[in-house]
Write a protein that holds these residues in place. Structure first.
Motif, PDB file in Angstrom:
ATOM      1  N   GLN A   1       0.755  -1.313  -0.050  1.00 49.35           N
ATOM      2  CA  GLN A   1       0.022  -0.034  -0.052  1.00 49.35           C
ATOM      3  C   GLN A   1       0.680   1.247  -0.002  1.00 49.35           C
ATOM      4  OE1 GLN A   1      -2.519   0.539   3.602  1.00 49.35           O
ATOM      5  NE2 GLN A   1      -3.604   2.381   2.617  1.00 49.35           N
ATOM      6  N   PRO A   2       0.570   2.246  -0.824  1.00 49.82           N
ATOM      7  CA  PRO A   2       1.361   3.457  -0.973  1.00 49.82           C
ATOM      8  C   PRO A   2       1.351   4.502   0.242  1.00 49.82           C
ATOM      9  CG  PRO A   2      -0.267   3.832  -2.422  1.00 49.82           C
ATOM     10  CD  PRO A   2      -0.419   2.466  -1.638  1.00 49.82           C
ATOM     11  N   THR A   3       2.420   5.166   0.564  1.00 47.53           N
ATOM     12  CA  THR A   3       2.202   6.301   1.475  1.00 47.53           C
ATOM     13  C   THR A   3       3.164   7.396   0.890  1.00 47.53           C
ATOM     14  OG1 THR A   3       2.601   7.060   3.611  1.00 47.53           O
ATOM     15  CG2 THR A   3       4.240   5.585   2.576  1.00 47.53           C
ATOM     16  N   VAL A   4       2.692   8.649   1.137  1.00 47.37           N
ATOM     17  CA  VAL A   4       3.375   9.786   0.237  1.00 47.37           C
ATOM     18  C   VAL A   4       4.413  10.365   0.814  1.00 47.37           C
ATOM     19  CG1 VAL A   4       2.688  11.906  -0.786  1.00 47.37           C
ATOM     20  CG2 VAL A   4       1.051  10.357  -0.930  1.00 47.37           C
ATOM     21  N   ALA A   5       5.641  10.603   0.536  1.00 50.13           N
ATOM     22  CA  ALA A   5       6.488  11.272   0.995  1.00 50.13           C
ATOM     23  C   ALA A   5       7.067  12.732   0.426  1.00 50.13           C
ATOM     24  CB  ALA A   5       7.839  10.283   0.932  1.00 50.13           C
ATOM     25  N   VAL A   6       7.190  13.444   1.266  1.00 51.02           N
ATOM     26  CA  VAL A   6       7.439  14.990   0.747  1.00 51.02           C
ATOM     27  C   VAL A   6       8.899  15.259   1.012  1.00 51.02           C
ATOM     28  CG1 VAL A   6       6.803  17.271   1.236  1.00 51.02           C
ATOM     29  CG2 VAL A   6       4.952  15.646   1.063  1.00 51.02           C
ATOM     30  N   LEU A   7       9.675  15.662   0.082  1.00 54.18           N
ATOM     31  CA  LEU A   7      10.957  16.134   0.522  1.00 54.18           C
ATOM     32  C   LEU A   7      11.117  17.535   0.592  1.00 54.18           C
ATOM     33  CD1 LEU A   7      14.123  15.520   0.744  1.00 54.18           C
ATOM     34  CD2 LEU A   7      14.099  15.705  -1.736  1.00 54.18           C
ATOM     35  N   LYS A   8      11.720  18.160   1.767  1.00 56.07           N
ATOM     36  CA  LYS A   8      12.025  19.826   1.877  1.00 56.07           C
ATOM     37  C   LYS A   8      13.297  20.050   2.136  1.00 56.07           C
ATOM     38  CE  LYS A   8       7.346  20.609   3.609  1.00 56.07           C
ATOM     39  NZ  LYS A   8       6.638  21.642   4.872  1.00 56.07           N
ATOM     40  N   VAL A   9      13.600  21.249   1.572  1.00 48.86           N
ATOM     41  CA  VAL A   9      15.040  21.879   1.910  1.00 48.86           C
ATOM     42  C   VAL A   9      14.929  23.076   2.834  1.00 48.86           C
ATOM     43  CG1 VAL A   9      14.729  23.244  -0.299  1.00 48.86           C
ATOM     44  CG2 VAL A   9      17.043  22.940   0.684  1.00 48.86           C
ATOM     45  N   TYR A  10      15.935  23.030   3.468  1.00 51.70           N
ATOM     46  CA  TYR A  10      15.667  24.191   4.785  1.00 51.70           C
ATOM     47  C   TYR A  10      16.890  25.010   4.534  1.00 51.70           C
ATOM     48  CZ  TYR A  10      11.605  21.924   6.851  1.00 51.70           C
ATOM     49  OH  TYR A  10      10.446  21.262   7.085  1.00 51.70           O
ATOM     50  N   SER A  11      16.811  26.348   4.647  1.00 50.37           N
ATOM     51  CA  SER A  11      18.072  27.055   4.740  1.00 50.37           C
ATOM     52  C   SER A  11      17.717  28.372   5.286  1.00 50.37           C
ATOM     53  CB  SER A  11      18.753  27.265   3.425  1.00 50.37           C
ATOM     54  OG  SER A  11      19.864  28.253   3.473  1.00 50.37           O
ATOM     55  N   LYS A  12      18.726  29.022   5.905  1.00 53.96           N
ATOM     56  CA  LYS A  12      18.433  30.447   6.487  1.00 53.96           C
ATOM     57  C   LYS A  12      18.809  31.773   5.334  1.00 53.96           C
ATOM     58  CE  LYS A  12      19.428  29.600  11.119  1.00 53.96           C
ATOM     59  NZ  LYS A  12      20.358  30.018  12.438  1.00 53.96           N
ATOM     60  N   ASN A  13      19.474  31.171   4.151  1.00 55.90           N
ATOM     61  CA  ASN A  13      19.866  31.785   3.154  1.00 55.90           C
ATOM     62  C   ASN A  13      18.834  31.473   1.872  1.00 55.90           C
ATOM     63  OD1 ASN A  13      20.870  33.747   1.199  1.00 55.90           O
ATOM     64  ND2 ASN A  13      23.055  32.571   1.188  1.00 55.90           N
ATOM     65  N   MET A  14      18.097  32.221   1.542  1.00 57.52           N
ATOM     66  CA  MET A  14      17.238  31.978   0.397  1.00 57.52           C
ATOM     67  C   MET A  14      17.766  31.861  -0.908  1.00 57.52           C
ATOM     68  SD  MET A  14      13.364  34.062   1.082  1.00 57.52           S
ATOM     69  CE  MET A  14      12.509  33.875   2.735  1.00 57.52           C
ATOM     70  N   ASP A  15      19.069  32.414  -1.143  1.00 52.89           N
ATOM     71  CA  ASP A  15      19.688  32.249  -2.369  1.00 52.89           C
ATOM     72  C   ASP A  15      20.121  30.930  -2.606  1.00 52.89           C
ATOM     73  OD1 ASP A  15      20.882  33.612  -4.689  1.00 52.89           O
ATOM     74  OD2 ASP A  15      22.634  32.969  -3.724  1.00 52.89           O
TER      75      ASP A  15
ATOM     76  N   PHE B   1      -7.523  -9.230  -5.517  1.00 53.69           N
ATOM     77  CA  PHE B   1      -6.726  -8.116  -4.813  1.00 53.69           C
ATOM     78  C   PHE B   1      -7.257  -7.825  -3.531  1.00 53.69           C
ATOM     79  CE2 PHE B   1     -10.256  -5.841  -7.446  1.00 53.69           C
ATOM     80  CZ  PHE B   1     -10.703  -5.030  -6.272  1.00 53.69           C
ATOM     81  N   PHE B   2      -6.429  -7.049  -2.827  1.00 50.50           N
ATOM     82  CA  PHE B   2      -6.638  -6.546  -1.424  1.00 50.50           C
ATOM     83  C   PHE B   2      -7.089  -5.109  -1.420  1.00 50.50           C
ATOM     84  CE2 PHE B   2      -5.536  -4.684   2.785  1.00 50.50           C
ATOM     85  CZ  PHE B   2      -6.482  -5.236   3.487  1.00 50.50           C
ATOM     86  N   ASP B   3      -8.280  -4.736  -0.993  1.00 56.13           N
ATOM     87  CA  ASP B   3      -8.815  -3.304  -0.988  1.00 56.13           C
ATOM     88  C   ASP B   3      -8.692  -2.511   0.217  1.00 56.13           C
ATOM     89  OD1 ASP B   3      -9.939  -0.909  -1.420  1.00 56.13           O
ATOM     90  OD2 ASP B   3     -11.987  -1.638  -2.005  1.00 56.13           O
ATOM     91  N   PRO B   4      -7.441  -1.624   0.811  1.00 59.52           N
ATOM     92  CA  PRO B   4      -7.225  -1.295   1.947  1.00 59.52           C
ATOM     93  C   PRO B   4      -8.487  -0.368   2.513  1.00 59.52           C
ATOM     94  CG  PRO B   4      -5.398  -0.795   0.291  1.00 59.52           C
ATOM     95  CD  PRO B   4      -6.642  -1.283  -0.535  1.00 59.52           C
ATOM     96  N   ALA B   5      -9.308   0.052   1.504  1.00 61.63           N
ATOM     97  CA  ALA B   5     -10.345   1.131   2.046  1.00 61.63           C
ATOM     98  C   ALA B   5     -11.375  -0.027   2.717  1.00 61.63           C
ATOM     99  CB  ALA B   5     -11.145   1.722   0.848  1.00 61.63           C
ATOM    100  N   SER B   6     -11.831  -1.028   2.307  1.00 61.40           N
ATOM    101  CA  SER B   6     -12.663  -2.071   2.977  1.00 61.40           C
ATOM    102  C   SER B   6     -11.968  -3.034   3.981  1.00 61.40           C
ATOM    103  CB  SER B   6     -13.646  -2.671   2.097  1.00 61.40           C
ATOM    104  OG  SER B   6     -12.868  -3.355   1.146  1.00 61.40           O
TER     105      SER B   6
END
Length: 576
Positions: free
Chosen positions: A157-171, A357-362
Motif C-alpha cells: 500500500q502506498p504512502t506519500v513522502a515529501v522532500l523539503k529543503v531548509y536554509s536561512k539563506n534563500m539564495d 486483490f486486497f482493498d485497503p479501504a474496505s
C-alpha cells in the motif's frame, strides 16, 4: 481495651493493603534530540485477588508523535510481607516526534472494579527534528528533510513522502538540483512531482518543497526508507547533501486471502478483448489484450496471464503502461498484448488466470475470478466461401495489381481493402484501372507491330485469349528475385517496415505464381513433393514468423536483420 484497638488497626491496615491499586506512567528521559525515540512505560499494580481491570489502557492524545512500536507483559507474584497476590501489567510504547519544542503527555486511564484511575500528565522537550549536516564550502547551511505523514500502511500500500529543503539563506534554494530518490529492494518508489513549491519563510529557517513521491513497501515489518540525496552547485564546487531516514510500520495483509492472490493492493478491474479487426483464421496470429485498470500498486503488481490451451498457441506478451499518480496509488491501466495463433476452427474460449486483490479501504479481499473471451475461428476455405461477389472482384483486381507490381512502380497502393458495405466509387476505380491497363496493352502491341514492320515483313500474330494476355504482361514485367532482396534491404535500413512487409507479400505471391499456386497452403503442399518435407516446414514457420513480426507493436533492428536473412536464404532456394 488497648489490645483490642491495636487488633482493629492491624485489620484495617491489611484490608487497605489487600485492595491497593497503583497506576503510573514515565518516560525514559525528559529531553530528546530529533533522531531519538521516546519510550513510554505504563505500569498497573493490583494488590489483591479481587481486583480486575475492566478496560484496557486508554492512551492520551499522541497525534504529535508517530507510533512505531508497542508491547506489553503481565507479571504475577505473592508479597511475602502481606501474603497477598500482586499483579503487574506493564506496557511500553515507542514514539517518534513530529514537532520540536515542549510536548505534554496526557493521562492514561483504566477502570478497575468500577473505579477510574489515571496517571499524572508530564512534559518532555524535543529539540530540532531536522537532521542538520554542515555543507562544506557553501556560504550558508542547507538541509534536506523527508516527511512521511502516514507511517503505518499495509504491505504494497502506498504512502506519500515529501522532500523539503531548509536554509536561512534563500539564495541557496536555487542551487539545489539533481534530486535522487531512494532505491532499496524492499520498497518501490514512484515520483509524483519534481516541481519546486513557493518558498515558505515561516519559522527559524525558510523551506521549500523539492519533490513528492510515493513509497510502496513490499514486505511486512519495520521498513526503513533510505535517505534522499541532492546536489548543491556553486561557482567553485558541487556538494552532495542527504536527507533523514524514515521508518515505516508495514502491516501484514490479513489472513484468508484467495489461493491465487499475488500482490495486487488497491482497487482494480480486468478486461480481455480481441484487438485484431480481421476475421480470425486458423494458423494466423491475432492480438488479444488483457487490460488491468484501477488505482493501487499497478506498476509493481503481477498481472493475470492467459491460460494455455490445446485450442491455441500463446506467446509471451508485450507490456505497455499508462499510469499517473492518484490519491491512493498509481492510477491508470496496464496492457498485456498477447500474440495467439488458433489451432482449430470453431468457437475458441480464451481464459485468463483467476485474479484477486486486497482493498485497503474496505480491508477485504476482492475475488474477480477468471475473464473469458469467446472467439470464432474459420478455416481458409470457409473464409473464401464467405466472400461476396464484390469482394471476389476486388480480390481479382488486387491479384492482378500484385502480379504486375515491381519495386519501382508501386501499384499495390491501388489495392482495394475489404469493406462491410458496397461502395460504387471503389468499383468504378477498379474498372477504370482495368480499362487503362487494357489500353496500355493495346498501345504496346501496336508499337511492337510498327517496329517489326520497319525491320521485316512478318505475319501479324493473333491477339490471343485473356489468359495469354495476362501471361505476356507477367513475363514482360517480371522482376528478378534479387531485385526484391535489394529493395527489402533498403526498406529495412530506412525502417519503412510497413512497406517492407507489403513487399514481402508481393514477392511471396510472385513466387507462388511461378508455380501456379494461389494460396500458401497449396504452395506448402507443393514444396513437400518438389523440395522435400524440411523445406516445406521451413516455409510454413517463416510465414508465421513474418506475420508475428508484422503485427508486433515493437520491432528491433536485430530481429528485422535475422528475418531478412531467413527470407533470402529460403526464397533463393525455391525461386525458379
Amino acid at each position: 481495651m488497648q489490645q483490642k484497638l491495636i487488633y482493629i488497626l492491624f485489620i484495617l491496615a491489611s484490608v487497605i493493603s489487600y485492595g491497593q491499586v497503583n497506576l503510573f506512567m514515565e518516560s525514559d528521559k525528559a529531553e530528546y534530540n530529533g533522531k531519538d525515540i521516546v519510550n513510554l512505560t505504563i505500569v498497573l499494580e493490583l494488590n489483591g485477588i479481587d481486583l480486575e481491570p475492566q478496560t484496557r489502557f486508554q492512551l492520551p492524545d499522541l497525534s504529535k508523535f508517530n507510533i512505531i512500536g508497542s508491547g506489553s507483559m503481565t507479571n504475577t507474584l505473592i508479597d511475602p510481607a502481606t501474603n497477598t497476590l500482586v499483579t503487574q501489567k506493564i506496557s511500553r510504547i515507542a514514539l517518534e516526534p513530529k514537532k520540536k519544542g515542549k510536548i505534554k503527555i496526557g493521562s492514561v486511564l483504566v477502570t478497575v472494579n468500577n473505579k477510574i484511575y489515571k496517571t499524572e500528565p508530564f512534559d518532555i522537550s524535543i529539540k530540532d527534528i531536522i537532521e542538520k549536516r554542515s555543507l562544506a564550502g557553501n556560504s550558508g547551511e542547507v538541509y534536506l528533510n523527508m516527511e512521511i505523514e502516514d507511517r503505518e500502511v499495509y504491505q504494497d500500500q502506498p504512502t506519500v513522502a515529501v522532500l523539503k529543503v531548509y536554509s536561512k539563506n534563500m539564495d541557496n534554494f536555487r542551487k539545489v538540483k539533481d534530486v535522487r530518490l531512494p532505491h532499496q529492494n524492499n520498497i518501490n518508489v514512484h515520483p509524483i512531482s519534481f516541481s519546486k513549491s513557493e518558498i515558505d519563510p515561516a519559522g527559524s529557517m525558510a523551506s521549500q518543497v523539492l519533490a513528492v513521491f510515493m513509497v510502496f513497501p513490499n514486505e511486512a515489518g519495520y521498513v526503513e526508507v533510505p535517505s534522499v540525496s541532492a546536489s548543491v552547485s556553486s561557482f567553485s564546487n558541487k556538494n552532495k547533501i542527504v536527507s533523514n531516514k524514515v521508518k515505516l510500520n508495514v502491516k501484514k495483509l490479513p489472513e484468508g486471502s484467495p489461493e491465487y492472490f499475488k500482490n495486487a493492493v488497491g482497487n482494480f478491474s480486468v478486461d480481455v478483448y480481441n484487438a485484431s479487426k480481421e476475421k480470425i483464421e486458423i494458423e494466423k496470429p491475432i492480438h488479444v489484450i488483457v487490460k488491468v485498470s484501477g488505482e493501487g500498486n499497478l506498476p509493481n503488481m503481477q498481472l493475470p496471464k492467459i491460460v494455455s490451451s490445446s485450442d491455441y498457441e500463446v506467446f509471451a506478451p508485450k507490456i505497455t503502461s499508462k499510469v499517473a499518480p492518484g490519491t491512493t496509488g498509481m492510477k491508470g491501466e496496464i496492457l498485456a498484448n498477447y500474440v495467439i495463433i488458433p489451432k482449430k476452427a470453431g468457437v475458441i474460449s480464451i481464459q485468463t488466470e483467476p485474479f484477486a486483490f486486497f482493498d485497503p479501504a474496505s480491508r477485504e479481499y476482492v475475488d474477480k475470478g477468471q475473464e473469458t473471451l469467446a472467439l470464432n475461428a474459420f478455416s481458409h476455405d470457409q473464409i473464401l466461401e464467405a466472400r461476396t461477389t464484390v469482394e471476389k472482384v476486388n480480390e481479382y483486381t488486387n491479384t492482378l495489381l500484385e502480379t504486375v507490381d515491381t519495386p519501382v512502380l508501386k501499384t499495390t497502393t491501388f489495392k482495394v481493402k475489404e469493406k462491410s458495405k458496397f461502395h460504387w466509387n471503389i468499383l468504378l476505380t477498379n474498372i477504370s484501372i482495368l480499362v487503362g491497363l487494357f489500353i496500355m496493352y493495346l498501345l504496346f502491341k501496336t508499337w511492337q507491330k510498327k517496329r517489326a514492320l520497319v525491320k521485316e515483313t512478318a505475319t501479324p500474330k493473333p491477339l490471343g485469349s485473356v489468359a495469354e494476355t495476362e501471361k505476356e504482361i507477367r513475363e514482360i514485367l517480371k522482376t528478378d528475385i534479387n531485385d526484391y532482396f535489394s529493395y527489402l534491404e533498403n526498406l529495412k535500413d530506412n525502417e519503412e517496415y510497413q512497406k517492407f512487409f507489403d513487399t514481402l507479400e508481393e514477392m511471396d505471391l510472385d513466387i507462388r505464381k511461378q508455380y501456379s499456386k494461389s494460396s500458401p497452403q497449396d504452395f506448402g503442399q507443393f514444396l513437400v513433393s518438389y523440395k522435400g518435407t524440411s523445406v516445406a516446414e521451413e516455409y510454413r514457420i517463416l510465414l508465421q514468423r513474418i506475420q508475428m513480426e508484422k503485427y508486433s507493436p515493437l520491432k528491433s533492428a536485430e530481429g528485422m536483420d535475422e528475418l531478412l536473412k531467413a527470407v533470402v536464404n529460403l526464397y533463393s532456394r525455391i525461386s525458379k
